[in-house]
Write an enzyme that holds these catalytic residues in place. Sequence first.
Site, PDB file in Angstrom:
ATOM      1  N   GLY A  50      18.977   7.603  25.342  1.00 39.87           N
ATOM      2  CA  GLY A  50      20.204   7.023  25.755  1.00 39.87           C
ATOM      3  C   GLY A  50      21.233   6.447  24.803  1.00 39.87           C
ATOM      4  CB  CYS A  77      14.840   7.561  21.774  1.00 40.57           C
ATOM      5  SG  CYS A  77      16.114   7.454  20.258  1.00 40.57           S
ATOM      6  CE1 TYR A  78      19.281   1.818  25.751  1.00 40.30           C
ATOM      7  CE2 TYR A  78      17.835   2.137  27.558  1.00 40.30           C
ATOM      8  CZ  TYR A  78      18.897   1.412  27.151  1.00 40.30           C
ATOM      9  OH  TYR A  78      19.452   0.328  27.588  1.00 40.30           O
ATOM     10  CG  HIS A 168      14.526  12.573  20.803  1.00 38.63           C
ATOM     11  ND1 HIS A 168      14.810  12.313  21.981  1.00 38.63           N
ATOM     12  CD2 HIS A 168      15.174  11.794  20.092  1.00 38.63           C
ATOM     13  CE1 HIS A 168      15.916  11.361  22.087  1.00 38.63           C
ATOM     14  NE2 HIS A 168      16.126  11.081  20.787  1.00 38.63           N
ATOM     15  CD  GLU A 170      13.393  14.633  24.253  1.00 41.16           C
ATOM     16  OE1 GLU A 170      12.385  14.052  23.719  1.00 41.16           O
ATOM     17  OE2 GLU A 170      14.349  13.858  24.369  1.00 41.16           O
ATOM     18  N   GLY A 224      29.021  40.092  39.172  1.00 40.81           N
ATOM     19  CA  GLY A 224      28.380  40.916  38.797  1.00 40.81           C
ATOM     20  C   GLY A 224      27.341  40.545  37.750  1.00 40.81           C
ATOM     21  N   GLY A 225      27.607  39.369  36.994  1.00 39.72           N
ATOM     22  CA  GLY A 225      26.821  38.782  36.070  1.00 39.72           C
ATOM     23  C   GLY A 225      25.477  38.143  36.624  1.00 39.72           C
ATOM     24  CG  ASP A 227      24.604  32.837  34.653  1.00 40.04           C
ATOM     25  OD1 ASP A 227      23.573  33.120  34.429  1.00 40.04           O
ATOM     26  OD2 ASP A 227      25.402  32.214  33.902  1.00 40.04           O
ATOM     27  CB  SER A 228      28.005  34.878  39.719  1.00 40.97           C
ATOM     28  OG  SER A 228      28.218  36.092  39.547  1.00 40.97           O
ATOM     29  NE  ARG A 297      40.539  33.884  25.667  1.00 42.19           N
ATOM     30  CZ  ARG A 297      39.104  34.238  25.407  1.00 42.19           C
ATOM     31  NH1 ARG A 297      38.200  33.832  26.559  1.00 42.19           N
ATOM     32  NH2 ARG A 297      38.385  34.867  24.721  1.00 42.19           N
ATOM     33  CE  LYS A 383      22.765  34.403  31.028  1.00 39.86           C
ATOM     34  NZ  LYS A 383      23.874  34.304  31.880  1.00 39.86           N
ATOM     35  CE  LYS A 519      30.747  31.705  18.436  1.00 38.39           C
ATOM     36  NZ  LYS A 519      30.540  31.562  19.935  1.00 38.39           N
ATOM     37  CD  GLU A 525      33.705  39.212  24.370  1.00 34.30           C
ATOM     38  OE1 GLU A 525      34.457  40.158  24.219  1.00 34.30           O
ATOM     39  OE2 GLU A 525      32.899  39.029  25.336  1.00 34.30           O
TER      40      GLU A 525
HETATM   41  P1  XMP Z   1      32.951  33.878  21.746  1.00 39.58           P
HETATM   42  O1  XMP Z   1      33.900  34.943  21.611  1.00 39.58           O
HETATM   43  O2  XMP Z   1      33.602  32.744  21.838  1.00 39.58           O
HETATM   44  O3  XMP Z   1      31.976  33.995  23.083  1.00 39.58           O
HETATM   45  O4  XMP Z   1      31.939  33.796  20.534  1.00 39.58           O
HETATM   46  C1  XMP Z   1      30.726  33.253  23.122  1.00 39.58           C
HETATM   47  C2  XMP Z   1      30.479  33.909  24.760  1.00 39.58           C
HETATM   48  O5  XMP Z   1      31.351  33.563  25.681  1.00 39.58           O
HETATM   49  C3  XMP Z   1      31.975  34.638  26.384  1.00 39.58           C
HETATM   50  N1  XMP Z   1      33.162  34.581  26.430  1.00 39.58           N
HETATM   51  C4  XMP Z   1      33.790  34.201  27.727  1.00 39.58           C
HETATM   52  N2  XMP Z   1      33.196  34.192  29.153  1.00 39.58           N
HETATM   53  N3  XMP Z   1      35.269  33.665  29.860  1.00 39.58           N
HETATM   54  C5  XMP Z   1      34.109  33.891  30.185  1.00 39.58           C
HETATM   55  O6  XMP Z   1      33.593  33.889  31.347  1.00 39.58           O
HETATM   56  C6  XMP Z   1      36.033  33.848  28.786  1.00 39.58           C
HETATM   57  O7  XMP Z   1      37.396  33.532  28.716  1.00 39.58           O
HETATM   58  C7  XMP Z   1      34.926  34.216  27.707  1.00 39.58           C
HETATM   59  N4  XMP Z   1      35.650  34.154  26.151  1.00 39.58           N
HETATM   60  C8  XMP Z   1      34.138  34.309  25.705  1.00 39.58           C
HETATM   61  C9  XMP Z   1      31.524  35.736  25.388  1.00 39.58           C
HETATM   62  O8  XMP Z   1      31.401  37.295  26.045  1.00 39.58           O
HETATM   63  C10 XMP Z   1      29.980  35.390  24.807  1.00 39.58           C
HETATM   64  O9  XMP Z   1      29.294  35.836  25.635  1.00 39.58           O
END
Ligand code: XMP
Length: 527
Positions: A50, A77-78, A168, A170, A224-225, A227-228, A297, A383, A519, A525
Site C-alpha cells: 500500500g 511490503c506494507y 512483491h 505477485e 462485437g469485441g 469484452d462487451s 473522436r 484479457k 510503439k 492506430e
Molecule cells: P494506440 O493507438 O493508442 O492504441 O497505440 C492502443 C490500443 O487502444 C485502441 N484504441 C482505442 N480503443 N477507442 C477505443 O475503444 C479509441 O478511441 C481508441 N484509440 C485506440 C487501439 O486499437 C489499440 O488496441
Amino acid sequence: TILTLDFGSQYTHLITRRLRELNVYSEMLPCTQKLADLSWTPKGIILSGGPYSVYEADAPHVDPAIFQLGVPILGICYGLQEIAWHHGKNVVAGTEREYGHADLQAKRVDGHVDKLFKGLEDDLKVWMSHGDKLGALPPNFHVIATSKNSPQAGIAHETKPIYGIQFHPEVTHTPRGIKLLENFAVGICGAKQNWTMAKFVDKEIARIRALVGEKGQVLGAVSGGVDSTVAAKLMHEAIGDRFHAVLVDNGCMRLYECEQVKETLTNHLGINLTVVDASEQFLDGLKGITDNPEAKRKFIGGKFIDVFEGEALKIEKEAENSPKAGRIEWFLQGTLYPDVIESISFKGPSATIKTHHNVGGLPERMMNGQGLKLIEPLRELFKDEVRELGRQLAIPHDLVMRHPFPGPGIAIRVLGEVTREQVAIARKADYIFIEEIRKAGLYDQISQAFAALLPVKAVGVMGDKRVHQQVISLRAVQTTDFMTANIFRFDWDFLERVSTRICNEVDGVCRVVYDLTTKPPGTIEME
Ligand code: XMP
C-alpha cells in the site's frame, strides 16, 4: 479461500490473479474489513502492499482480530510493516528508497530454508518497491531472507504461521514469486487448488442475480469485441432477456461486421439485441473534419451517446410496460482490470477510492440522472482470463480471439476526411488483409492488424495506363499490454500477395506499404 486484504497497492489484484493461476480461490476485501462481519473463515490471509507509512496518524490498519484467528498470515511490503507495527510498532522511514530488482537470499537454518521458500533457489531475483523498513526485528520473529539493502527482507514468527516479506512476489519481475505464493497458499494454508473458470461463472451469475433481483433489468452497449460480448453473454446467462444489448452501427465498422455481430449475438448466443443503424448520421457529421483526429473522436463519442440514449429511452419505456420485469436500473460495462488500474489513486485504500474514468461510459445525466448503476462483471479479470471466460461460455473461437477494434473504428484508419467512399476503400483493403492473415494461420499470433488509407495519391501503372490513386498502409503488431508494441515480421511472399490483391481488387488504390514503426514512437492506430 484465501482472504486478501487490500491496502491500496497497484499490485493487489495481481495477488488474486496469481492465486487464480494456481487454481486457488481468493477473495479481496478492503483492509478495514472487520473479521466479525465475515460470514466465512479464510484458510489464510494476505496483507497487500500500500502507499502509506504504517506510522502515520491516518495510516490504515487491519482488524487486530486477524492475529488471534490462528490462520496463516502473509504480509507483503506494507503488509510486512503492518505485521511489525502490530507486534511492537518498530517501523521507520528508510534512508534510501528501494525500487527495482534485488537479489534475495533465503536463510538456511540447519541446512533448510523456511517453508515459504521451499523449492526455491537460495538466490532469488525479486522486485522491491518500498521506502520504509523495520527498525528492529519484532519480538519472537526471526529473519528468513535477506537482500543487500533489506537485512530483514523476509521474517517469520517463531511459533505462529505469520510471515512478512518486503518484496512483491505477485509481479512478473519476481519470476519465481508464484512458487512462493503457492508455498504459502497451498503448502502453509492448505488451500485447495480447485478453482476454475467454471466456478467463476457460477459465482458471478449468482452475484448478478442477487444484485439485480427478480425483476431488475440491465442495459448495455455491445461492439462485437471480446469484452462487451463476454460481459453480455454472462448477463444473458444470469437474467436472460432482462438484459438488453444495443449495438450502434456508426458506419465505421468493418466490412460485414455489423451483420456478423448481429448474427452471432442473436442467433448463436441468444442475446436480446437491438441494432441501431445510425451510419448516415455519423458519416454526415464526419464531413469536413479534415485534419483533426481528436475532433473525429469527440464527434463519434458524442454522437454515440446521443444515439444510445435515444434507444435506451425507448427500451426503458417498453420495459416499464412489461408486467414481468421492473425498471431498468443497471448499466453493464465490460471494464477489465487493466482499465481499473489506470485510474487508481494513491490517496487511499483502493477499494474505497477507485473511481474509474468510464472508458466508453455514459455521461452523468444518463447514469445518476436516470438512476442507472454500473455493473462490471469483468473488473477483476485480465484479457487472457476474459478470453478463457468466453470459451467457458461457448462463445465461438474466432470471436474470443478477436483483435481489439477502436470505438471510432475505421474513421481513425481513414487519415484525413472521412467520406463514404474513403471508408469503402479502407474497409475492402482491411478485409483482404485480415482474410489473408487468417488463411496463412497467423491471426492468433498477431495482437492487432489493420489496413489504413492514406490521404495522398501516388502514380502507378495499371493495364497500359498511368493512374493517380491512393496508398494503403498495412499495420500488424505484437504486444501483450498495448502500451508498447513490436511490428509483426511477415514473410515477403505474404506481403506481396496482399499487396497484389489490394491493388487488383480495391478501386482507387495503386500502392500498398507496410508500416515498420514500433510503439513507441508510433501509436498502434494511425490517428
Ligand atoms: P494506440 O493507438 O493508442 O492504441 O497505440 C492502443 C490500443 O487502444 C485502441 N484504441 C482505442 N480503443 N477507442 C477505443 O475503444 C479509441 O478511441 C481508441 N484509440 C485506440 C487501439 O486499437 C489499440 O488496441
